[in-house]
Design an enzyme around this catalytic site. Structure first.
Site, PDB file in Angstrom:
ATOM      1  CE  LYS A  76     -10.279   2.928   7.462  1.00 53.02           C
ATOM      2  NZ  LYS A  76      -9.561   4.120   7.567  1.00 53.02           N
ATOM      3  CE1 TYR A 136      -3.087   3.047   0.982  1.00 48.66           C
ATOM      4  CE2 TYR A 136      -1.731   3.407   2.917  1.00 48.66           C
ATOM      5  CZ  TYR A 136      -2.629   3.934   2.068  1.00 48.66           C
ATOM      6  OH  TYR A 136      -3.215   5.197   2.228  1.00 48.66           O
TER       7      TYR A 136
END
EC number: 5.1.3.20
Length: 314
Positions: free
Chosen positions: A183, A139
């Protein structure tokens, strides 16, 4: 019209909320609602339209006309630091972002996008320069490479004495606050500790958390920074944090203070995070302040108190 990609996500929906508070409702939300729980972030917001991410990208690549666009906030990404499918992450965070960036440049549309403090990796210097960067996960690498792509465009434009339309990247540090309930494991420490307290448990932190310090930044302040740069048209890559690292223990203390009970328990540090975990982050705000951005950031005690009051309303 303003377009917000990732508009059903945490930061995107808070940007929309901030726009709504200015009376701006001509907003196109772009997102991928495979995780249907994210719809809750849009229920109380005023928007003009919603479009699926894949349909939007297809129209962008075809060069379709969306009418006059005031700006695009590009918050859509795979943001899981634990995701190791590099092909998937690079496609979503790098290739898609390049397509959207060039669409904006061709039409001189301000492009404000989400970078990340994950670009820095294991360092104690958080300055927006390549020598301080070294992502620890895919990421972070995807965000680092997109930042570098933007830098190359700026360099090429300078060498050819050209001026590009606004491109502004924000290196978000540890963002917490409302609209993150979807999330899962990627939600903030404050969110998880609050859930533990509401379940009648003590708040739990990883062993060694008293030595782990992060720059925890309240999402309302993040939205305010985005709107400041929308207003002022300043290009660049900027840290978006408080400038002050605080320990996970401070977060736990703020949650405990709100609930008026409990004490911290420690749990073993998970093996899958070893070697891929930033133990310290602290935004250097020199560049942000030099640009003129005067947004004031809440401390952990201030931000967590406001957050707890919001998510524990009956």
């Amino acid at each position: 019209m303003i377009i917000v990609t990732g508009g059903a996500g945490m930061i995107g929906s808070n940007i929309i909320k901030a726009l709504n508070e200015r009376g701006i409702t001509d907003i196109l939300v772009v997102d991928h609602l495979k995780n249907g729980r994210k719809f809750k972030n849009l229920v109380d917001l005023q928007i003009a339209d919603y479009m699926d991410r894949d349909d939007f990208l297809a129209q962008i690549m075809a060069g379709d006309d969306f009418g006059f666009i005031d700006a695009i906030f590009h918050e859509g990404a795979c943001s899981a630091t634990t995701e190791w499918d590099g092909k998937y992450v690079m496609l979503n965070n790098y290739e898609y972002s390049k397509e959207l960036l060039h669409y904006c440049l061709d039409r001189e549309i301000p492009f404000l996008y989400a970078s990340s403090a994950a670009t820095y990796g294991e360092t104690d210097t958080f300055i927006e320069e390549p020598q301080y960067e070294g992502a620890l996960n895919v990421y972070g690498y995807s965000k680092q490479q997109f930042d570098n792509y933007v830098r190359r465009l700026w360099l090429d434009a300078k060498q050819h004495d050209e001026t590009l339309s606004q491109i502004t990247g924000f290196r978000y540090f540890n963002v917490y606050g409302p609209r993150e309930q979807h999330k899962g494991s990627m939600a903030s420490v404050a969110f998880h500790l609050n859930n533990q307290m509401n379940a009648g448990e003590n708040p739990k932190l990883f062993a060694g958390s008293e030595n782990f310090k992060r720059d925890f930044v309240y999402v309302g302040d993040v939205a305010a920074v985005n709107l400041w740069f929308l207003d002022h048209g300043v290009s660049g890559i900027f840290n978006c944090g408080t400038g002050k690292a605080e320990s996970f223990n401070e977060v736990a203390k703020a949650v405990i203070a709100f609930h008026g009970r409990g004490e911290v328990e420690t749990i073993p540090f998970p093996d899958h995070l070893k070697g891929a975990y930033q133990e310290f982050t602290e935004a250097d705000l020199t560049k942000l302040r030099a640009a003129g951005c005067d947004v004031q950031f809440k401390s952990v005690a201030e931000g967590v108190a406001e957050y707890m009051a919001l998510i524990n309303r009956k």
